[in-house]
Design a protein around this motif. Structure first.
Motif, PDB file in Angstrom:
ATOM      1  N   THR A 133       0.852  -1.196   0.000  1.00  0.00           N
ATOM      2  CA  THR A 133       0.000   0.000   0.000  1.00  0.00           C
ATOM      3  C   THR A 133       0.882   1.237   0.000  1.00  0.00           C
ATOM      4  O   THR A 133       2.067   1.166   0.314  1.00  0.00           O
ATOM      5  N   VAL A 134       0.264   2.369  -0.347  1.00  0.00           N
ATOM      6  CA  VAL A 134       1.022   3.626  -0.384  1.00  0.00           C
ATOM      7  C   VAL A 134       0.114   4.760   0.101  1.00  0.00           C
ATOM      8  O   VAL A 134      -1.084   4.760  -0.188  1.00  0.00           O
ATOM      9  N   ALA A 135       0.679   5.676   0.884  1.00  0.00           N
ATOM     10  CA  ALA A 135      -0.072   6.871   1.287  1.00  0.00           C
ATOM     11  C   ALA A 135       0.293   7.984   0.313  1.00  0.00           C
ATOM     12  O   ALA A 135       1.470   8.305   0.147  1.00  0.00           O
ATOM     13  N   SER A 136      -0.730   8.534  -0.350  1.00  0.00           N
ATOM     14  CA  SER A 136      -0.452   9.572  -1.356  1.00  0.00           C
ATOM     15  C   SER A 136      -1.631  10.539  -1.421  1.00  0.00           C
ATOM     16  O   SER A 136      -2.698  10.285  -0.882  1.00  0.00           O
ATOM     17  N   ARG A 137      -1.409  11.639  -2.146  1.00  0.00           N
ATOM     18  CA  ARG A 137      -2.470  12.643  -2.335  1.00  0.00           C
ATOM     19  C   ARG A 137      -3.073  12.547  -3.736  1.00  0.00           C
ATOM     20  O   ARG A 137      -3.826  13.410  -4.156  1.00  0.00           O
ATOM     21  N   VAL A 138      -2.740  11.468  -4.471  1.00  0.00           N
ATOM     22  CA  VAL A 138      -3.048  11.470  -5.901  1.00  0.00           C
ATOM     23  C   VAL A 138      -4.525  11.260  -6.243  1.00  0.00           C
ATOM     24  O   VAL A 138      -4.944  11.545  -7.362  1.00  0.00           O
ATOM     25  N   PHE A 139      -5.337  10.776  -5.304  1.00  0.00           N
ATOM     26  CA  PHE A 139      -6.759  10.591  -5.615  1.00  0.00           C
ATOM     27  C   PHE A 139      -7.594  11.822  -5.279  1.00  0.00           C
ATOM     28  O   PHE A 139      -8.493  12.192  -6.013  1.00  0.00           O
ATOM     29  N   SER A 140      -7.303  12.452  -4.124  1.00  0.00           N
ATOM     30  CA  SER A 140      -8.214  13.515  -3.662  1.00  0.00           C
ATOM     31  C   SER A 140      -7.512  14.834  -3.342  1.00  0.00           C
ATOM     32  O   SER A 140      -8.178  15.844  -3.141  1.00  0.00           O
ATOM     33  N   GLY A 141      -6.197  14.793  -3.211  1.00  0.00           N
ATOM     34  CA  GLY A 141      -5.484  15.996  -2.766  1.00  0.00           C
ATOM     35  C   GLY A 141      -5.146  15.927  -1.283  1.00  0.00           C
ATOM     36  O   GLY A 141      -4.268  16.656  -0.816  1.00  0.00           O
ATOM     37  N   ARG A 142      -5.860  15.094  -0.502  1.00  0.00           N
ATOM     38  CA  ARG A 142      -5.511  14.841   0.906  1.00  0.00           C
ATOM     39  C   ARG A 142      -4.856  13.467   0.978  1.00  0.00           C
ATOM     40  O   ARG A 142      -5.199  12.571   0.209  1.00  0.00           O
ATOM     41  N   LEU A 143      -3.962  13.311   1.950  1.00  0.00           N
ATOM     42  CA  LEU A 143      -3.239  12.051   2.074  1.00  0.00           C
ATOM     43  C   LEU A 143      -4.198  10.899   2.392  1.00  0.00           C
ATOM     44  O   LEU A 143      -5.038  11.010   3.291  1.00  0.00           O
ATOM     45  N   GLY A 144      -4.077   9.811   1.666  1.00  0.00           N
ATOM     46  CA  GLY A 144      -4.897   8.625   1.919  1.00  0.00           C
ATOM     47  C   GLY A 144      -4.118   7.382   1.536  1.00  0.00           C
ATOM     48  O   GLY A 144      -3.275   7.430   0.624  1.00  0.00           O
ATOM     49  N   ARG A 145      -4.382   6.268   2.235  1.00  0.00           N
ATOM     50  CA  ARG A 145      -3.639   5.034   1.945  1.00  0.00           C
ATOM     51  C   ARG A 145      -4.470   4.119   1.046  1.00  0.00           C
ATOM     52  O   ARG A 145      -5.637   3.834   1.339  1.00  0.00           O
ATOM     53  N   SER A 146      -3.826   3.672  -0.036  1.00  0.00           N
ATOM     54  CA  SER A 146      -4.491   2.796  -1.013  1.00  0.00           C
ATOM     55  C   SER A 146      -3.527   1.696  -1.426  1.00  0.00           C
ATOM     56  O   SER A 146      -2.328   1.748  -1.109  1.00  0.00           O
ATOM     57  N   LEU A 147      -4.055   0.737  -2.167  1.00  0.00           N
ATOM     58  CA  LEU A 147      -3.177  -0.245  -2.798  1.00  0.00           C
ATOM     59  C   LEU A 147      -2.294   0.480  -3.803  1.00  0.00           C
ATOM     60  O   LEU A 147      -2.713   1.473  -4.404  1.00  0.00           O
ATOM     61  N   ARG A 148      -1.081  -0.023  -3.972  1.00  0.00           N
ATOM     62  CA  ARG A 148      -0.174   0.528  -4.980  1.00  0.00           C
ATOM     63  C   ARG A 148      -0.639   0.012  -6.344  1.00  0.00           C
ATOM     64  O   ARG A 148      -0.811  -1.194  -6.519  1.00  0.00           O
ATOM     65  N   THR A 149      -0.910   0.907  -7.250  1.00  0.00           N
ATOM     66  CA  THR A 149      -1.401   0.501  -8.581  1.00  0.00           C
ATOM     67  C   THR A 149      -0.622   1.251  -9.663  1.00  0.00           C
ATOM     68  O   THR A 149       0.205   2.126  -9.347  1.00  0.00           O
ATOM     69  N   GLU A 150      -0.932   0.945 -10.914  1.00  0.00           N
ATOM     70  CA  GLU A 150      -0.272   1.664 -12.016  1.00  0.00           C
ATOM     71  C   GLU A 150      -0.498   3.169 -11.879  1.00  0.00           C
ATOM     72  O   GLU A 150       0.397   3.975 -12.107  1.00  0.00           O
ATOM     73  N   TYR A 151      -1.730   3.563 -11.492  1.00  0.00           N
ATOM     74  CA  TYR A 151      -2.006   5.006 -11.358  1.00  0.00           C
ATOM     75  C   TYR A 151      -1.197   5.628 -10.218  1.00  0.00           C
ATOM     76  O   TYR A 151      -0.578   6.676 -10.403  1.00  0.00           O
ATOM     77  N   THR A 152      -1.181   4.982  -9.034  1.00  0.00           N
ATOM     78  CA  THR A 152      -0.429   5.607  -7.918  1.00  0.00           C
ATOM     79  C   THR A 152       1.061   5.644  -8.248  1.00  0.00           C
ATOM     80  O   THR A 152       1.741   6.619  -7.923  1.00  0.00           O
ATOM     81  N   ASN A 153       1.571   4.598  -8.922  1.00  0.00           N
ATOM     82  CA  ASN A 153       2.993   4.615  -9.304  1.00  0.00           C
ATOM     83  C   ASN A 153       3.293   5.777 -10.249  1.00  0.00           C
ATOM     84  O   ASN A 153       4.260   6.521 -10.060  1.00  0.00           O
ATOM     85  N   ALA A 154       2.422   5.941 -11.264  1.00  0.00           N
ATOM     86  CA  ALA A 154       2.663   6.996 -12.257  1.00  0.00           C
ATOM     87  C   ALA A 154       2.503   8.376 -11.627  1.00  0.00           C
ATOM     88  O   ALA A 154       3.334   9.266 -11.828  1.00  0.00           O
ATOM     89  N   ALA A 155       1.440   8.544 -10.830  1.00  0.00           N
ATOM     90  CA  ALA A 155       1.116   9.881 -10.313  1.00  0.00           C
ATOM     91  C   ALA A 155       2.034  10.302  -9.169  1.00  0.00           C
ATOM     92  O   ALA A 155       2.074  11.484  -8.819  1.00  0.00           O
TER      93      ALA A 155
END
Ligand code: FMN
Length: 212
Positions: A133-155
């Motif tokens: 999993t990865v914590a990132s702001r790439v879905f909403s702009g606020r930090l959230g933890r999701s599975l690592r996917t092609e989108y989270t890797n790219a973004a």
């Protein structure tokens, strides 16, 4: 993601509505208790989904539940509920030993049929190791933890532009996220998931609770 305005809290009290405040640090716990919260939900950085840090700028202050929970229990007088990475009886028992009055579970219920999430998301939760999993702001702009996917890797790559602030980024990714659910395409799903994903079981919620 913060405290309610004083007037709103007064109205909650007047209507006898209990307020459980999610916190990610000891200082947020103290502020929530002072503001009148009835209970504290201590959210460790293992948690799936949005991180409840009061200020977006503080969300990267990633405190794990084993450190956060006893510190919050020592700091406040109101009940403390542990959350983040708890998915079975072992996590629940450990939380009670560390002083929690109860636990909150998110990811551990996502594979239950009642949650009805996309099958690609459910299957990936089943396969996920804590490091997947990865914590990132790439879905909403606020930090959230999701599975690592092609989108989270790219973004999250150094070449990608910074995400827009919440909730603009959320709106920018809405169409992609909706289409991904429709087509069961994990690469673009907002696949919220915590670090204990691998413990989540695809059984009815009632059985998950009974096992706990
Ligand atoms: C799919 C999903 C959606 C969530 N939505 C919210 C939410 O809307 N508000 C909130 O305060 N927390 C939300 N959370 C966080 C949970 O309240 C909780 O802190 C977290 O799930 C606990 O960690 P765990 O997933 O490891 O059990 C969400 C979590 C998940 C997995």
């Amino acid at each position: 993601m913060g405290l309610y305005p004083a007037k709103f809290i007064a109205e909650l009290k007047m209507r006898k509505i209990r307020w459980f405040a999610t916190v990610t640090t000891v200082s947020e716990a103290l502020a929530a208790e002072k503001a009148g919260a009835n209970a504290i939900i201590a959210q460790g950085m293992e948690a799936g989904g949005h991180r409840g840090a009061f200020a977006a700028s503080q969300a990267n202050n990633m405190v794990g539940l084993f450190s956060l929970l006893p510190a919050v229990v020592d700091a406040v007088k109101i009940p403390v509920i542990a959350t983040g990475g708890i998915s079975d009886d072992r996590g629940m028992a450990a939380s009670l030993i560390l002083g929690a009055s109860g636990v909150q579970i998110g990811t551990g219920f996502l594979r239950a049929p009642e949650a009805a999430i996309a099958s690609a998301w459910s299957d990936a939760i089943d396969r996920a190791a804590p490091e997947d999993t990865v914590a990132s702001r790439v879905f909403s702009g606020r930090l959230g933890r999701s599975l690592r996917t092609e989108y989270t890797n790219a973004a999250t790559s150094p070449l990608a532009p910074d995400p827009a602030p919440y909730p603009i980024q959320r709106n920018l990714t809405q169409k992609m996220r909706d289409e991904a659910i429709e087509s069961n395409d994990l690469t673009k799903i907002q696949a919220w998931a915590g670090q204990s994903s691998g413990l989540a079981r695809a059984i009815p919620a009632k059985e998950i609770v009974a096992n706990l």
